[in-house]
Design a protein around this motif. Structure first.
Motif, PDB file in Angstrom:
ATOM      1  N   MET A   7       0.846  -1.194   0.000  1.00 48.59           N
ATOM      2  CA  MET A   7       0.000   0.000   0.000  1.00 48.59           C
ATOM      3  C   MET A   7       0.879   1.241   0.000  1.00 48.59           C
ATOM      4  O   MET A   7       1.803   1.367   0.802  1.00 48.59           O
ATOM      5  N   ILE A   8       0.608   2.162  -0.918  1.00 49.21           N
ATOM      6  CA  ILE A   8       1.421   3.377  -0.993  1.00 49.21           C
ATOM      7  C   ILE A   8       0.763   4.547  -0.271  1.00 49.21           C
ATOM      8  O   ILE A   8       1.388   5.594  -0.089  1.00 49.21           O
ATOM      9  N   GLY A   9      -0.465   4.397   0.146  1.00 47.55           N
ATOM     10  CA  GLY A   9      -1.128   5.487   0.847  1.00 47.55           C
ATOM     11  C   GLY A   9      -2.620   5.254   0.949  1.00 47.55           C
ATOM     12  O   GLY A   9      -3.158   4.298   0.397  1.00 47.55           O
ATOM     13  N   ALA A  10      -3.291   6.144   1.685  1.00 53.97           N
ATOM     14  CA  ALA A  10      -4.734   6.031   1.862  1.00 53.97           C
ATOM     15  C   ALA A  10      -5.324   7.413   2.047  1.00 53.97           C
ATOM     16  O   ALA A  10      -4.666   8.321   2.575  1.00 53.97           O
ATOM     17  N   VAL A  11      -6.558   7.587   1.599  1.00 54.15           N
ATOM     18  CA  VAL A  11      -7.300   8.829   1.799  1.00 54.15           C
ATOM     19  C   VAL A  11      -8.671   8.463   2.357  1.00 54.15           C
ATOM     20  O   VAL A  11      -9.135   7.330   2.202  1.00 54.15           O
ATOM     21  N   VAL A  12      -9.302   9.417   3.018  1.00 54.41           N
ATOM     22  CA  VAL A  12     -10.622   9.203   3.598  1.00 54.41           C
ATOM     23  C   VAL A  12     -11.656   9.941   2.755  1.00 54.41           C
ATOM     24  O   VAL A  12     -11.493  11.143   2.484  1.00 54.41           O
ATOM     25  N   ALA A  13     -12.700   9.238   2.347  1.00 60.98           N
ATOM     26  CA  ALA A  13     -13.751   9.863   1.543  1.00 60.98           C
ATOM     27  C   ALA A  13     -14.581  10.808   2.389  1.00 60.98           C
ATOM     28  O   ALA A  13     -14.735  10.618   3.599  1.00 60.98           O
ATOM     29  N   ALA A  14     -15.125  11.829   1.755  1.00 58.20           N
ATOM     30  CA  ALA A  14     -16.003  12.779   2.446  1.00 58.20           C
ATOM     31  C   ALA A  14     -17.353  12.130   2.717  1.00 58.20           C
ATOM     32  O   ALA A  14     -17.607  10.987   2.317  1.00 58.20           O
ATOM     33  N   GLY A  15     -18.235  12.853   3.391  1.00 59.86           N
ATOM     34  CA  GLY A  15     -19.545  12.322   3.742  1.00 59.86           C
ATOM     35  C   GLY A  15     -20.376  11.919   2.537  1.00 59.86           C
ATOM     36  O   GLY A  15     -21.218  11.027   2.634  1.00 59.86           O
ATOM     37  N   ASP A  16     -20.155  12.552   1.389  1.00 64.88           N
ATOM     38  CA  ASP A  16     -20.910  12.205   0.183  1.00 64.88           C
ATOM     39  C   ASP A  16     -20.211  11.127  -0.643  1.00 64.88           C
ATOM     40  O   ASP A  16     -20.642  10.803  -1.752  1.00 64.88           O
ATOM     41  N   GLY A  17     -19.131  10.552  -0.102  1.00 68.00           N
ATOM     42  CA  GLY A  17     -18.423   9.480  -0.805  1.00 68.00           C
ATOM     43  C   GLY A  17     -17.350   9.953  -1.757  1.00 68.00           C
ATOM     44  O   GLY A  17     -16.608   9.128  -2.312  1.00 68.00           O
ATOM     45  N   ARG A  18     -17.214  11.252  -1.958  1.00 68.83           N
ATOM     46  CA  ARG A  18     -16.198  11.760  -2.888  1.00 68.83           C
ATOM     47  C   ARG A  18     -14.815  11.725  -2.244  1.00 68.83           C
ATOM     48  O   ARG A  18     -14.667  11.889  -1.034  1.00 68.83           O
ATOM     49  N   PHE A  19     -13.797  11.521  -3.072  1.00 65.32           N
ATOM     50  CA  PHE A  19     -12.427  11.523  -2.583  1.00 65.32           C
ATOM     51  C   PHE A  19     -11.502  12.079  -3.670  1.00 65.32           C
ATOM     52  O   PHE A  19     -11.842  12.116  -4.852  1.00 65.32           O
ATOM     53  N   SER A  20     -10.347  12.523  -3.257  1.00 62.86           N
ATOM     54  CA  SER A  20      -9.318  12.974  -4.188  1.00 62.86           C
ATOM     55  C   SER A  20      -8.033  12.240  -3.842  1.00 62.86           C
ATOM     56  O   SER A  20      -7.839  11.782  -2.724  1.00 62.86           O
ATOM     57  N   PHE A  21      -7.129  12.134  -4.829  1.00 66.64           N
ATOM     58  CA  PHE A  21      -5.884  11.411  -4.602  1.00 66.64           C
ATOM     59  C   PHE A  21      -4.715  12.180  -5.226  1.00 66.64           C
ATOM     60  O   PHE A  21      -4.882  12.970  -6.180  1.00 66.64           O
ATOM     61  N   PRO A  22      -3.510  11.971  -4.701  1.00 62.23           N
ATOM     62  CA  PRO A  22      -2.330  12.669  -5.232  1.00 62.23           C
ATOM     63  C   PRO A  22      -2.068  12.303  -6.694  1.00 62.23           C
ATOM     64  O   PRO A  22      -2.390  11.205  -7.143  1.00 62.23           O
ATOM     65  N   LEU A  23      -1.454  13.204  -7.422  1.00 62.52           N
ATOM     66  CA  LEU A  23      -1.182  12.967  -8.839  1.00 62.52           C
ATOM     67  C   LEU A  23      -0.319  11.734  -9.062  1.00 62.52           C
ATOM     68  O   LEU A  23      -0.467  11.031 -10.065  1.00 62.52           O
ATOM     69  N   ARG A  71      -7.339   6.795 -12.597  1.00 64.18           N
ATOM     70  CA  ARG A  71      -6.925   7.580 -13.752  1.00 64.18           C
ATOM     71  C   ARG A  71      -7.281   9.040 -13.531  1.00 64.18           C
ATOM     72  O   ARG A  71      -8.404   9.369 -13.160  1.00 64.18           O
ATOM     73  N   ARG A  72      -6.334   9.909 -13.741  1.00 65.89           N
ATOM     74  CA  ARG A  72      -6.553  11.344 -13.578  1.00 65.89           C
ATOM     75  C   ARG A  72      -7.637  11.807 -14.550  1.00 65.89           C
ATOM     76  O   ARG A  72      -7.587  11.527 -15.741  1.00 65.89           O
ATOM     77  N   GLY A  73      -8.647  12.481 -14.016  1.00 66.97           N
ATOM     78  CA  GLY A  73      -9.737  13.004 -14.828  1.00 66.97           C
ATOM     79  C   GLY A  73     -10.843  12.018 -15.113  1.00 66.97           C
ATOM     80  O   GLY A  73     -11.865  12.378 -15.685  1.00 66.97           O
ATOM     81  N   ALA A  74     -10.679  10.744 -14.683  1.00 68.23           N
ATOM     82  CA  ALA A  74     -11.706   9.734 -14.924  1.00 68.23           C
ATOM     83  C   ALA A  74     -12.713   9.722 -13.778  1.00 68.23           C
ATOM     84  O   ALA A  74     -12.549  10.420 -12.770  1.00 68.23           O
ATOM     85  N   ASP A  75     -13.739   8.894 -13.914  1.00 65.88           N
ATOM     86  CA  ASP A  75     -14.789   8.797 -12.896  1.00 65.88           C
ATOM     87  C   ASP A  75     -14.254   8.185 -11.601  1.00 65.88           C
ATOM     88  O   ASP A  75     -14.629   8.600 -10.508  1.00 65.88           O
ATOM     89  N   ASN A  76     -13.360   7.191 -11.710  1.00 66.27           N
ATOM     90  CA  ASN A  76     -12.737   6.534 -10.553  1.00 66.27           C
ATOM     91  C   ASN A  76     -13.779   6.132  -9.504  1.00 66.27           C
ATOM     92  O   ASN A  76     -13.730   6.525  -8.343  1.00 66.27           O
ATOM     93  N   ARG A  77     -14.707   5.308  -9.936  1.00 63.58           N
ATOM     94  CA  ARG A  77     -15.799   4.872  -9.069  1.00 63.58           C
ATOM     95  C   ARG A  77     -15.419   3.558  -8.373  1.00 63.58           C
ATOM     96  O   ARG A  77     -15.070   2.579  -9.036  1.00 63.58           O
TER      97      ARG A  77
END
Length: 216
Positions: free
Chosen positions: A1-17, A40-46
Motif C-alpha cells: 500500500m502506498i497510501g490512503a485517503v478518507v472519503a467525504a460524507g458524500d463518498g467523494r475523494f481525491s488522490f495525489p497525482l 486515472r486522472r480526470g476519470a470517474d474513478n468509481r
C-alpha cells in the motif's frame, strides 16, 4: 500500500497525482472491500462497495437455556483482502429467548465477544457474506468463577471500604458488574473467567490499581 485517503460524507475523494495509474480499493467495516479499480486522472474513478450483511443468533447458558440479558461486542473484522479493521460497536440485548441481530456489517470474518452478568466473555468468529445475514449463530456462555478478596491500604494494612472492584477488560466495558468493598474491605466478584485475568480497584482517596495475573 502506498497510501490512503478518507472519503467525504458524500463518498467523494481525491488522490495525489502520483497515484495516477495505481490500483485502489475502498474498504469499510460496514461494507467490506470494493473491487480493485485502476485510478486515472480526470476519470470517474468509481469504487463500488459491496452490499452490507448481518449476523443473527441466540445465546444460551451451560444448560442450553436462553440467556435473556447479555452484551455483544463487535471486536474486529478481517475483510476479504486480509486487512483487519476495528469493530468498536457494543450492544446490550434483553430478549426472553436470548436472540440477537446485528446489521450493517461488511463482508468478512467478524470476531464477537459475548458476555452476561456472572458469565465471562466468549469469543465467536462468524463469516459474513455481502448482502446476506448469517443466521442461527449459537453462543454458549458458561458460568464464571467467583473471586473473593479484600482491599487494604498498602502502608497501614487497614481495610478500605467503599472501593470499587471490577474485571479488567481493557478499554471495553464489561458485562460483569463491578462490586463495592464492605467496611471491612472484603468483596465478592462473580463471573470472572477461569484462567489468568485481572481486576481494577478504584477509590476516590487512592490511585487506581490494576492487579493482573490472577487465576480462578
Amino acid at each position: 500500500m502506498i497510501g490512503a485517503v478518507v472519503a467525504a460524507g458524500d463518498g467523494r475523494f481525491s488522490f495525489p497525482l502520483e497515484w495516477d495509474g495505481c490500483t485502489a480499493v475502498a474498504k469499510s467495516p460496514s461494507y467490506g472491500v470494493s473491487t480493485p479499480v485502476e485510478l486515472r486522472r480526470g476519470a470517474d474513478n468509481r469504487l463500488d462497495l459491496p452490499a452490507q450483511g448481518g449476523i443473527a443468533g441466540s445465546v444460551t447458558d451451560e444448560r442450553g437455556l436462553a440467556v435473556a440479558k447479555f452484551q455483544v461486542d463487535l471486536d474486529h473484522a478481517v475483510l476479504a483482502d486480509g486487512s483487519r479493521v476495528p469493530g468498536g460497536t457494543q450492544r446490550r440485548f434483553d430478549d426472553p429467548e436470548g436472540r440477537f441481530s446485528l446489521e450493517r456489517l461488511g463482508a468478512g470474518r467478524w470476531t464477537l465477544l459475548v458476555s452476561a452478568a456472572g458469565r465471562p466473555q466468549t469469543k465467536v468468529e462468524v463469516a459474513v457474506e455481502a448482502g446476506k445475514t448469517t443466521e442461527d449463530v449459537r453462543v454458549r456462555l458458561e458460568r464464571g468463577a467467583t473471586l473473593l478478596g479484600s482491599v487494604v491500604d498498602r502502608v497501614t494494612r487497614r481495610p478500605i471500604g467503599g472501593a470499587t472492584v471490577s474485571l479488567d477488560d481493557g478499554a471495553r466495558e464489561s458485562a460483569i458488574e463491578p462490586v463495592t468493598t464492605s467496611p471491612g474491605g472484603e468483596f465478592r466478584l462473580e463471573g470472572v473467567p477461569t484462567g489468568a485475568f485481572g481486576v481494577e480497584v478504584q477509590h476516590p482517596d487512592y490511585l487506581s490499581r490494576i492487579v493482573s495475573g490472577l487465576d480462578a
